[in-house]
Design an enzyme around this catalytic site. Structure first.
Site, PDB file in Angstrom:
ATOM      1  N   LYS A 131       0.864  -1.188   0.000  1.00  0.00           N
ATOM      2  CA  LYS A 131       0.000   0.000   0.000  1.00  0.00           C
ATOM      3  C   LYS A 131       0.890   1.225   0.000  1.00  0.00           C
ATOM      4  O   LYS A 131       1.904   1.247   0.708  1.00  0.00           O
ATOM      5  CB  LYS A 131      -0.915   0.002   1.229  1.00  0.00           C
ATOM      6  CG  LYS A 131      -1.756   1.273   1.363  1.00  0.00           C
ATOM      7  CD  LYS A 131      -2.831   1.127   2.399  1.00  0.00           C
ATOM      8  CE  LYS A 131      -2.380   1.305   3.826  1.00  0.00           C
ATOM      9  NZ  LYS A 131      -1.805   2.643   4.151  1.00  0.00           N
ATOM     10  N   GLU A 186      -9.087   7.254   3.575  1.00  0.00           N
ATOM     11  CA  GLU A 186      -9.008   7.590   5.007  1.00  0.00           C
ATOM     12  C   GLU A 186      -9.597   8.974   5.272  1.00  0.00           C
ATOM     13  O   GLU A 186      -9.233   9.950   4.597  1.00  0.00           O
ATOM     14  CB  GLU A 186      -7.532   7.535   5.468  1.00  0.00           C
ATOM     15  CG  GLU A 186      -7.368   7.907   6.946  1.00  0.00           C
ATOM     16  CD  GLU A 186      -6.047   7.493   7.554  1.00  0.00           C
ATOM     17  OE1 GLU A 186      -5.243   6.806   6.882  1.00  0.00           O
ATOM     18  OE2 GLU A 186      -5.807   7.853   8.721  1.00  0.00           O
TER      19      GLU A 186
HETATM   20  O1  KIV Z   1      -0.598   2.693   8.663  1.00  0.00           O
HETATM   21  C1  KIV Z   1      -1.744   2.265   8.832  1.00  0.00           C
HETATM   22  O2  KIV Z   1      -2.042   1.533   9.781  1.00  0.00           O
HETATM   23  C2  KIV Z   1      -2.754   2.654   7.860  1.00  0.00           C
HETATM   24  C3  KIV Z   1      -4.169   2.463   8.274  1.00  0.00           C
HETATM   25  C4  KIV Z   1      -4.530   3.539   9.213  1.00  0.00           C
HETATM   26  C5  KIV Z   1      -5.071   2.380   7.128  1.00  0.00           C
HETATM   27  O3  KIV Z   1      -2.447   3.121   6.802  1.00  0.00           O
END
Ligand code: KIV
Length: 281
Positions: free
Chosen positions: A128, A197
């Site tokens: 991600k 988010e």
């Molecule tokens: O770093 C993280 O835990 C995240 C979540 C808040 C989605 O990106």
């Protein structure tokens, strides 16, 4: 009722399963984890996707932001979580995603090398990444190299110093439009999943309806394909003021295992998020 014998191997979830869930309207329950114990516990509780988030900078390392988190730290914790899943006697069902930390994806070349580490050394199945203006270009480079990728939109905590704090994003029409366009471009560039988010419910809904890939929300309302929370937050373990979208599931449960199971059930049934855990239309 399952027709599987009790000792038959568990089928691991894939990206295609998330598409099937989205099409069927089955909500995807996601949670962060940073170690083997929680990985096993969350897999046992039926969590569909674990994220090794760079939030570990704040909840594990005690930092004020995620900005200082390094690649080596992300690889280490991803490996710990993967080890927990790999140790499951019948195999694990939960899909594993890991965060690209700040500037590890600054150029396509950096992003490919570092995403490769999360997959090859860490054992993640998807990475991600947050934003900056080059997000579309970076997603395209990863997709072209066969690296599954989730693009993080809305509040991007790695941008905290530019944003001037952790604030709801996309409240005004111009910003909402820009986010909708960006989401389209990211999917066209090859993103396999979007994560939204801290955006108003209406914007979460609009991006989800226009998307051809699953959209996971955190503070993005109920009309997205799935929900994610930082596990420390949903266990009420995080100090200080809690964000509006957080619900403490341990408060009404007898154990951590029960709390995580209750979270999964609440996401699946649509009970979480309730109106009070959203930022309005
Ligand atoms: O770093 C993280 O835990 C995240 C979540 C808040 C989605 O990106």
């Amino acid at each position: 009722m399952s027709t599987q014998p009790a000792d038959s191997p568990v089928k691991a979830l894939t990206i295609q399963d998330f598409h099937t869930m989205r099409e069927a309207g089955d909500k995807i329950a996601c949670l962060t984890a940073y170690d083997a114990t929680f990985a096993k516990l969350e897999d046992d509780a039926g969590v569909d996707l674990i994220l090794v988030g760079d939030s570990l900078g704040m909840v594990i390392q005690g930092l004020r932001t995620t900005v200082p988190v390094t690649m080596d730290t992300m690889v280490y914790h991803t490996r710990c979580v993967a080890a927990g899943l790999e140790a499951q006697v019948r195999g694990s069902r939960t899909f594993l995603m890991a965060d690209m930390p700040f500037l590890s994806d600054a150029t396509p070349a950096h992003a490919i090398t570092n995403a490769g580490r999360l997959l090859k050394e860490g054992g993640a199945k998807m990475v991600k990444l947050e934003g900056y203006d080059r997000q579309v270009e970076i997603v395209r480079a990863l997709a072209e190299h066969g690296i599954p990728v989730c693009a993080h939109l809305g509040l991007q905590p790695q941008m905290v110093h530019k944003l001037g704090g952790f604030k709801v994003q996309g409240r005004d029409e111009a910003m909402a439009d820009a986010m909708r366009n960006k989401a389209e471009q990211l999917v066209a560039a090859g993103a396999d999943m979007l994560l939204l988010e801290c955006v108003p419910t209406g914007l979460g809904r609009a991006i989800t309806q226009a998307s051809s890939v699953p959209v996971i929300g955190i503070g993005a309302g109920a009309d997205v394909d799935g929900q994610i929370l930082v596990v420390h937050d949903m266990l009420g373990a995080t100090a200080g003021r809690k964000p509006r979208f957080v619900k403490d599931f341990l408060a009404e449960s007898a154990s951590i295992q029960n709390a995580v199971t209750a979270y999964v059930a609440a996401v699946k049934s649509g009970d979480y998020p309730a109106l009070e855990q959203t930022f309005g239309e």
